[in-house]
Motif scaffolding. Structure first.
Motif, mmCIF file in Angstrom:
data_model
loop_
_atom_site.group_PDB
_atom_site.id
_atom_site.type_symbol
_atom_site.label_atom_id
_atom_site.label_comp_id
_atom_site.label_asym_id
_atom_site.label_seq_id
_atom_site.Cartn_x
_atom_site.Cartn_y
_atom_site.Cartn_z
ATOM 1 N N ALA A 68 0.844 -1.191 0.000
ATOM 2 C CA ALA A 68 0.000 0.000 0.000
ATOM 3 C C ALA A 68 0.881 1.243 0.000
ATOM 4 C CB ALA A 68 -0.908 -0.008 1.223
ATOM 5 N N LYS A 69 0.449 2.254 -0.753
ATOM 6 C CA LYS A 69 1.213 3.492 -0.820
ATOM 7 C C LYS A 69 1.152 4.218 0.510
ATOM 8 C CE LYS A 69 0.501 4.009 -5.753
ATOM 9 N NZ LYS A 69 -0.199 4.719 -6.808
ATOM 10 N N SER A 70 0.059 4.097 1.176
ATOM 11 C CA SER A 70 -0.079 4.709 2.492
ATOM 12 C C SER A 70 -0.812 3.718 3.393
ATOM 13 C CB SER A 70 -0.861 6.022 2.377
ATOM 14 O OG SER A 70 -2.170 5.746 1.938
ATOM 15 N N GLY A 71 -0.958 4.113 4.642
ATOM 16 C CA GLY A 71 -1.589 3.206 5.588
ATOM 17 C C GLY A 71 -3.089 3.050 5.390
ATOM 18 N N THR A 72 -3.710 3.975 4.652
ATOM 19 C CA THR A 72 -5.160 3.918 4.485
ATOM 20 C C THR A 72 -5.516 3.367 3.108
ATOM 21 O OG1 THR A 72 -5.175 6.193 3.686
ATOM 22 C CG2 THR A 72 -5.545 5.862 6.033
ATOM 23 N N PRO A 73 -6.598 2.594 3.010
ATOM 24 C CA PRO A 73 -7.009 2.073 1.704
ATOM 25 C C PRO A 73 -7.595 3.178 0.838
ATOM 26 C CG PRO A 73 -8.601 1.446 3.375
ATOM 27 C CD PRO A 73 -7.468 2.129 4.089
ATOM 28 N N PRO A 74 -7.588 3.015 -0.490
ATOM 29 C CA PRO A 74 -8.141 4.053 -1.362
ATOM 30 C C PRO A 74 -9.660 4.134 -1.234
ATOM 31 C CG PRO A 74 -7.538 2.129 -2.635
ATOM 32 C CD PRO A 74 -7.065 1.887 -1.235
ATOM 33 N N VAL A 75 -10.188 5.255 -1.676
ATOM 34 C CA VAL A 75 -11.634 5.488 -1.666
ATOM 35 C C VAL A 75 -12.097 5.486 -3.119
ATOM 36 C CG1 VAL A 75 -13.443 7.147 -1.045
ATOM 37 C CG2 VAL A 75 -11.457 6.853 0.445
ATOM 38 N N TYR A 76 -13.252 4.873 -3.378
ATOM 39 C CA TYR A 76 -13.782 4.802 -4.743
ATOM 40 C C TYR A 76 -15.034 5.666 -4.846
ATOM 41 C CZ TYR A 76 -10.554 0.940 -5.073
ATOM 42 O OH TYR A 76 -9.419 0.184 -5.059
ATOM 43 N N LEU A 77 -15.057 6.488 -5.895
ATOM 44 C CA LEU A 77 -16.190 7.373 -6.137
ATOM 45 C C LEU A 77 -16.873 6.938 -7.428
ATOM 46 C CD1 LEU A 77 -17.836 9.950 -5.528
ATOM 47 C CD2 LEU A 77 -16.113 11.223 -6.818
ATOM 48 N N PRO A 78 -18.037 6.251 -7.340
ATOM 49 C CA PRO A 78 -18.730 5.830 -8.562
ATOM 50 C C PRO A 78 -19.308 7.038 -9.297
ATOM 51 C CG PRO A 78 -19.749 4.864 -6.585
ATOM 52 C CD PRO A 78 -18.730 5.842 -6.129
ATOM 53 N N VAL A 79 -19.253 6.979 -10.617
ATOM 54 C CA VAL A 79 -19.797 8.037 -11.459
ATOM 55 C C VAL A 79 -20.953 7.428 -12.256
ATOM 56 C CG1 VAL A 79 -19.266 9.721 -13.274
ATOM 57 C CG2 VAL A 79 -17.501 9.076 -11.608
ATOM 58 N N GLU A 80 -22.047 8.174 -12.395
ATOM 59 C CA GLU A 80 -23.195 7.654 -13.150
ATOM 60 C C GLU A 80 -22.778 7.301 -14.570
ATOM 61 O OE1 GLU A 80 -26.810 9.935 -13.038
ATOM 62 O OE2 GLU A 80 -26.421 10.550 -10.975
ATOM 63 N N PRO A 81 -23.372 6.249 -15.159
ATOM 64 C CA PRO A 81 -22.966 5.808 -16.504
ATOM 65 C C PRO A 81 -23.166 6.894 -17.570
ATOM 66 C CG PRO A 81 -24.347 4.164 -15.444
ATOM 67 C CD PRO A 81 -24.386 5.378 -14.581
ATOM 68 N N PHE A 82 -22.301 6.844 -18.579
ATOM 69 C CA PHE A 82 -22.377 7.750 -19.721
ATOM 70 C C PHE A 82 -22.911 6.974 -20.912
ATOM 71 C CE2 PHE A 82 -18.842 9.079 -17.070
ATOM 72 C CZ PHE A 82 -19.043 10.444 -16.926
ATOM 73 N N THR A 83 -23.827 7.576 -21.680
ATOM 74 C CA THR A 83 -24.300 6.989 -22.937
ATOM 75 C C THR A 83 -24.132 8.059 -24.013
ATOM 76 O OG1 THR A 83 -25.912 5.650 -21.748
ATOM 77 C CG2 THR A 83 -26.224 5.872 -24.127
ATOM 78 N N VAL A 84 -23.295 7.767 -25.015
ATOM 79 C CA VAL A 84 -23.019 8.767 -26.053
ATOM 80 C C VAL A 84 -23.038 8.131 -27.434
ATOM 81 C CG1 VAL A 84 -21.620 10.291 -24.607
ATOM 82 C CG2 VAL A 84 -20.524 8.434 -25.816
ATOM 83 N N ASN A 85 -23.389 8.940 -28.444
ATOM 84 C CA ASN A 85 -23.248 8.528 -29.839
ATOM 85 C C ASN A 85 -21.782 8.670 -30.222
ATOM 86 O OD1 ASN A 85 -26.009 8.018 -30.377
ATOM 87 N ND2 ASN A 85 -26.377 10.209 -30.556
ATOM 88 N N LEU A 86 -21.295 7.693 -30.979
ATOM 89 C CA LEU A 86 -19.897 7.730 -31.409
ATOM 90 C C LEU A 86 -19.789 8.386 -32.782
ATOM 91 C CD1 LEU A 86 -18.885 4.159 -30.203
ATOM 92 C CD2 LEU A 86 -18.479 6.329 -29.042
ATOM 93 N N THR A 87 -18.567 8.660 -33.214
ATOM 94 C CA THR A 87 -18.347 9.419 -34.450
ATOM 95 C C THR A 87 -18.342 8.554 -35.713
ATOM 96 O OG1 THR A 87 -15.954 9.226 -34.184
ATOM 97 C CG2 THR A 87 -17.009 11.181 -33.245
ATOM 98 N N ASP A 88 -18.681 7.272 -35.607
ATOM 99 C CA ASP A 88 -18.689 6.396 -36.790
ATOM 100 C C ASP A 88 -19.679 6.935 -37.828
ATOM 101 O OD1 ASP A 88 -17.199 3.614 -35.949
ATOM 102 O OD2 ASP A 88 -18.103 4.633 -34.241
ATOM 103 N N LYS A 89 -19.226 7.033 -39.084
ATOM 104 C CA LYS A 89 -20.068 7.612 -40.137
ATOM 105 C C LYS A 89 -20.902 6.563 -40.865
ATOM 106 C CE LYS A 89 -16.881 11.418 -40.786
ATOM 107 N NZ LYS A 89 -15.849 12.024 -41.631
ATOM 108 N N GLU A 90 -20.397 5.336 -40.982
ATOM 109 C CA GLU A 90 -21.102 4.293 -41.749
ATOM 110 C C GLU A 90 -22.398 3.862 -41.065
ATOM 111 O OE1 GLU A 90 -17.837 3.542 -40.533
ATOM 112 O OE2 GLU A 90 -16.973 4.632 -42.222
ATOM 113 N N VAL A 91 -22.323 3.650 -39.777
ATOM 114 C CA VAL A 91 -23.497 3.198 -39.017
ATOM 115 C C VAL A 91 -23.590 3.993 -37.716
ATOM 116 C CG1 VAL A 91 -23.671 0.821 -39.866
ATOM 117 C CG2 VAL A 91 -22.092 1.343 -38.022
ATOM 118 N N ASP A 92 -24.808 4.061 -37.185
ATOM 119 C CA ASP A 92 -24.980 4.727 -35.898
ATOM 120 C C ASP A 92 -24.506 3.785 -34.793
ATOM 121 O OD1 ASP A 92 -26.050 6.974 -37.034
ATOM 122 O OD2 ASP A 92 -28.139 6.311 -36.826
ATOM 123 N N ARG A 93 -23.517 4.242 -34.065
ATOM 124 C CA ARG A 93 -22.994 3.427 -32.964
ATOM 125 C C ARG A 93 -22.965 4.295 -31.712
ATOM 126 N NH1 ARG A 93 -18.458 -0.815 -34.689
ATOM 127 N NH2 ARG A 93 -19.575 -1.900 -33.060
#
Length: 202
Positions: A68-93
């Protein structure tokens, strides 16, 4: 006189048979005892080897444990999921990505919660400029982790430089490998890692 000799020989023959029987029984007892002792020794030896193997495995596991880098364990911060359109031109992805930020302590996690709208906006901008090909490779995912880490650190006033991607090779349409520059020692960042909890590209 002639009749007395066979009578004397008969008890002698009987005592010889008894003697042979006693010797045979004694030998059998000795052999059984030796076999039992051998089995016990083998069991002890096998048990000692197993204990030694267990100790080796335990030692290997202890060596494999990250310090461990330090004596305390790390803390995890969940982030709400992301849903995005990608830049693909041939098909919608599109991509659905959910992450957790690994931070050094709870104070940092609480501070990041205050900046979450800004962080989410930055990450959405990063994702909106990606194609499916960018996200489906291991290298692409690793780069995305660094870009999300950069966006999470920006509201805290920390700028992280990322290695620039080389333009794709015209013949093979794969990114050229850039010469690696000597990396400067990274400061201790409050967001130490970005962990994917969901990653879907469709």
């Amino acid at each position: 006189m002639a009749t007395a000799a066979p009578e004397a020989a008969a008890p002698a023959a009987g005592s010889k048979k008894k003697l042979i029987m006693i010797i045979v029984i004694g030998l059998v007892v000795v052999l059984v005892g030796a076999a039992a002792a051998l089995l016990l020794l083998k069991k002890k030896h096998t048990a000692a080897e197993e204990d030694g193997a267990e100790e080796d495995i335990t030692a290997q596991v202890e060596k494999a444990k990250p310090k461990a880098k330090s004596g305390t364990p790390p803390v995890y911060l969940p982030v709400e999921p992301f849903t995005v359109n990608l830049t693909d031109k041939e098909v919608d992805r599109y991509a659905q990505v959910a992450v957790s930020l690994e931070v050094v302590d709870q104070k940092t996690a609480d501070e990041l919660k205050n900046y979450m709208p800004s962080i989410r906006s930055g990450v959405l901008m990063v994702l909106a400029h990606k194609s499916a090909a960018d996200l489906l490779t291991k290298e692409g995912k690793e780069r995305l982790q660094k870009e999300i880490q950069r966006e999470a650190l920006r509201p805290l006033g920390i700028e992280v430089e990322l290695e620039e991607e080389a333009p794709p090779d015209e013949e093979t349409d794969t990114p050229k490998k850039k010469k690696k520059k000597k990396k400067k020692a990274e400061p201790n960042l409050p967001v130490t890692n970005v962990l994917f909890s969901q990653f879907i590209v469709q």
